[in-house]
Design a protein around this motif. Structure first.
Motif, PDB file in Angstrom:
ATOM      1  N   LYS A  42       0.865  -1.186   0.000  1.00  0.00           N
ATOM      2  CA  LYS A  42       0.000   0.000   0.000  1.00  0.00           C
ATOM      3  C   LYS A  42       0.893   1.223   0.000  1.00  0.00           C
ATOM      4  N   SER A  53      -3.613   7.349  -3.253  1.00  0.00           N
ATOM      5  CA  SER A  53      -3.199   6.084  -2.638  1.00  0.00           C
ATOM      6  C   SER A  53      -3.514   4.944  -3.585  1.00  0.00           C
ATOM      7  N   THR A  55      -3.143   0.274  -3.804  1.00  0.00           N
ATOM      8  CA  THR A  55      -2.784  -1.002  -3.197  1.00  0.00           C
ATOM      9  C   THR A  55      -2.489  -1.996  -4.311  1.00  0.00           C
TER      10      THR A  55
END
Length: 95
Positions: A42, A53, A55
């Motif tokens: 992440k 962001s 992942t």
């Protein structure tokens, strides 16, 4: 500016660590992440007026290898050792 935090690895289990970094000399923008091998990575970033962001997750097809890399000094010692062996062999071959 960067850092690696809470690094852990045990053979046969997951590599686990946290990261943080910034290219902003005033420390306003910052980024970081958390990685667990075999599971996910992440990452996140914050700056004035925005953030991001993502992942990445491992699948059954993901391959992860840790291969030790020799230190540069190791190559120097190898070269020195081979040089000594060559000098010794040359001296022994003289009548």
């Amino acid at each position: 500016m960067c850092g690696l935090f809470e690094f852990s690895y045990t053979p046969g289990s997951a590599l686990n660590f946290y990261t943080a970094w910034s290219t902003d000399p005033w420390g306003v923008g910052v980024a970081g992440g958390h990685a667990i091998s075999g599971v996910e990575v992440k990452e996140h970033a914050y700056w004035p007026g925005g953030s991001a962001s993502y992942t990445l997750r491992w699948t059954g097809n993901t391959v992860f290898h840790i291969t030790p890399a020799p230190e540069p000094a190791s190559y120097g010692m190898l070269a020195l050792g081979l040089g000594v062996l060559a000098v010794v062999a040359r001296r022994r071959s003289r009548p």
